[in-house]
Write a protein that holds these residues in place. Structure first.
Motif, PDB file in Angstrom:
ATOM      1  N   PRO B  11      36.785  48.395  38.445  1.00 60.43           N
ATOM      2  CA  PRO B  11      37.197  47.849  39.989  1.00 60.43           C
ATOM      3  C   PRO B  11      37.456  46.427  40.328  1.00 60.43           C
ATOM      4  O   PRO B  11      37.956  46.931  41.034  1.00 60.43           O
ATOM      5  N   THR B  12      37.152  46.026  39.863  1.00 62.37           N
ATOM      6  CA  THR B  12      36.488  44.429  40.893  1.00 62.37           C
ATOM      7  C   THR B  12      38.067  43.724  40.638  1.00 62.37           C
ATOM      8  O   THR B  12      38.511  42.728  41.708  1.00 62.37           O
ATOM      9  N   ARG B  13      38.596  43.846  39.424  1.00 63.76           N
ATOM     10  CA  ARG B  13      40.000  42.863  39.762  1.00 63.76           C
ATOM     11  C   ARG B  13      40.945  43.670  38.678  1.00 63.76           C
ATOM     12  O   ARG B  13      40.367  44.761  37.914  1.00 63.76           O
ATOM     13  N   SER B  14      42.108  43.893  38.742  1.00 59.52           N
ATOM     14  CA  SER B  14      43.409  44.143  39.073  1.00 59.52           C
ATOM     15  C   SER B  14      42.981  43.510  36.818  1.00 59.52           C
ATOM     16  O   SER B  14      43.201  42.784  36.727  1.00 59.52           O
ATOM     17  N   PRO B  15      44.394  44.733  36.064  1.00 55.22           N
ATOM     18  CA  PRO B  15      45.001  43.982  35.088  1.00 55.22           C
ATOM     19  C   PRO B  15      45.313  42.708  34.872  1.00 55.22           C
ATOM     20  O   PRO B  15      44.959  41.378  33.944  1.00 55.22           O
ATOM     21  N   MET B  16      46.307  42.303  35.506  1.00 55.62           N
ATOM     22  CA  MET B  16      46.433  41.315  35.948  1.00 55.62           C
ATOM     23  C   MET B  16      45.804  39.543  36.306  1.00 55.62           C
ATOM     24  O   MET B  16      45.504  38.690  35.451  1.00 55.62           O
ATOM     25  N   GLU B  17      44.732  40.195  37.413  1.00 55.46           N
ATOM     26  CA  GLU B  17      43.790  39.391  37.670  1.00 55.46           C
ATOM     27  C   GLU B  17      42.915  38.715  36.531  1.00 55.46           C
ATOM     28  O   GLU B  17      42.776  37.844  36.197  1.00 55.46           O
ATOM     29  N   ALA B  18      42.200  40.146  35.954  1.00 55.16           N
ATOM     30  CA  ALA B  18      41.740  39.656  35.021  1.00 55.16           C
ATOM     31  C   ALA B  18      42.060  38.889  33.216  1.00 55.16           C
ATOM     32  O   ALA B  18      41.812  38.190  33.396  1.00 55.16           O
ATOM     33  N   TRP B  19      43.493  38.983  33.099  1.00 55.50           N
ATOM     34  CA  TRP B  19      44.578  38.788  32.751  1.00 55.50           C
ATOM     35  C   TRP B  19      44.293  36.671  33.041  1.00 55.50           C
ATOM     36  O   TRP B  19      43.950  36.006  32.011  1.00 55.50           O
ATOM     37  N   VAL B  56      44.372  44.175  28.069  1.00 53.73           N
ATOM     38  CA  VAL B  56      43.707  44.212  29.171  1.00 53.73           C
ATOM     39  C   VAL B  56      43.956  46.137  29.844  1.00 53.73           C
ATOM     40  O   VAL B  56      42.299  46.247  29.967  1.00 53.73           O
ATOM     41  N   ALA B  57      44.645  46.248  30.038  1.00 57.39           N
ATOM     42  CA  ALA B  57      45.221  47.328  31.213  1.00 57.39           C
ATOM     43  C   ALA B  57      44.911  48.145  29.999  1.00 57.39           C
ATOM     44  O   ALA B  57      44.070  49.572  30.759  1.00 57.39           O
ATOM     45  N   GLY B  58      45.069  48.489  28.949  1.00 55.68           N
ATOM     46  CA  GLY B  58      45.027  49.767  28.002  1.00 55.68           C
ATOM     47  C   GLY B  58      43.162  49.421  28.274  1.00 55.68           C
ATOM     48  O   GLY B  58      42.554  50.723  27.216  1.00 55.68           O
ATOM     49  N   GLY B  59      42.269  48.824  28.282  1.00 58.32           N
ATOM     50  CA  GLY B  59      40.992  48.642  27.745  1.00 58.32           C
ATOM     51  C   GLY B  59      40.736  48.178  26.491  1.00 58.32           C
ATOM     52  O   GLY B  59      39.000  48.066  26.338  1.00 58.32           O
ATOM     53  N   HIS B  60      41.562  47.761  25.693  1.00 63.88           N
ATOM     54  CA  HIS B  60      40.844  47.329  24.530  1.00 63.88           C
ATOM     55  C   HIS B  60      40.054  46.091  24.363  1.00 63.88           C
ATOM     56  O   HIS B  60      39.362  46.060  23.776  1.00 63.88           O
TER      57      HIS B  60
END
Lengths: 171, 162
Positions: B11-19, B56-60
């Protein structure tokens, strides 16, 4: 006074984290499902930031009821329909967890049948109450699921003050 | 030497922010080399974005890392989701070792159900690969880059035979 401010800050931080967490789970599941079915997800991936922001905003303001994925087949029928339902609770204790059930989604994908080539998707959101308008989203009419067979796949993700469950509709 | 970096996702970053954090780490690592332009890196990362975002979004990418290989750099990048993401101690500075690199490859894991998406993205850039990153090849290449191009002992043997 400072104690009240601290609790307010913590509640805000948790709601933001909840929105980020559950938005990620819902959208990650959407793209997993589309890839598994072989449905072109390029539009979803291209406008990801727009949709991510919209869904996160609606979860944080607690207006979002469900995100619905409809699979529109070349013969005009619509199925399966997958519904991600949001359930909100009172602000949870600071020890409550952020979890995701990736294994549950993987089991669902294993059971998910195929769709014909050329099947396209449509995305809808439903709301408990008036929501903040978001760019890229406009009013629409979702497919009725009243005559469809429904199966719940349980909770995909939990946060201290909300959770996201998944329900599958088929013919 | 294999290095590992972890990037906080939800929950710290959204998938887009993580990428975007991952992309920034890759760019700062490989552009340490004067032979690698930011434009080349940005183009490769843009081609990788859809597939990487899905992973990233799928947690893979929590369990299947992206791997950046450049010069002496062999770095596996994983995401961290859930409670652990809230307290993660990150290092997003460029990974040292690419200063003398003349190229880079970002390896994307072709995991189900995104294997087709990953392979399609990798076909669009020479700097992307769906093949497993080979650390042995990287280390061998690094060793060879320190060896002289001319085999002096062979020259001496040839001279002595005349």
């Amino acid at each position: 006074m400072s104690t009240v401010s601290t609790r307010t800050h913590n509640a805000t931080t948790t709601r933001t984290h909840t929105a980020t967490h559950l938005t990620g789970i819902v959208m990650g599941s959407l793209v997993d499902i589309l890839s598994h079915l072989g449905i072109d997800a390029s539009n979803l991936l291209q406008r990801w930031e727009t949709d991510e922001r919209a869904i996160a905003t609606w979860i944080e303001e607690r207006s979002l009821k469900a995100v619905i994925l409809e699979c529109h087949r070349p013969n005009g029928t619509v199925h399966p329909v997958i519904e991600f339902r949001l359930t909100y609770t009172r602000d949870g204790p600071q020890t409550a967890e952020f979890t995701a059930s990736r294994a549950r989604l993987a089991r669902y994908l294993d059971k998910l049948g195929s769709v014909p080539r050329g099947t396209r998707y449509a995305l809808f959101c439903t709301f408990h109450r008036q929501c903040t308008p978001q760019p890229g989203w406009s009013p629409g009419t979702r497919q009725s699921t009243g005559d469809m067979r429904s199966t719940s796949f349980g909770t995909l993700g939990r946060a201290p003050d909300a959770r996201a469950g998944m329900r599958h509709y088929s013919r | 030497m294999k290095r590992e970096r972890s990037v906080a996702s939800t929950p710290t970053r959204s998938p887009m922010e993580a990428w975007q954090a991952i992309a920034g780490l890759v760019e700062s690592t490989v552009t340490a080399s004067p032979h690698i332009t930011s434009a080349a890196v940005e183009h490769a990362l843009e081609q990788a974005r859809p597939a990487a975002l899905a992973l990233v979004a799928g947690g893979h990418t929590d369990t299947n890392p992206l791997t950046v290989v450049s010069g002496k750099v062999f770095c596996e990048i994983r995401t961290v989701s859930g409670d652990r993401a809230l307290d993660l101690d990150e290092n997003l500075n460029g990974v040292p070792g690419a200063a003398e690199a003349d190229g880079f490859v970002l390896h994307l894991p072709p995991v189900e159900p995104h294997d087709d998406l990953v392979r399609k993205a990798c076909r669009s850039s020479y700097h992307l690969s769906a093949e497993p990153a080979d650390q042995a090849t990287t280390e061998t290449a690094s060793r060879h880059s320190a060896e002289p191009v001319i085999d002096l002992s062979a020259l001496e043997r040839a001279r002595d035979r005349r």
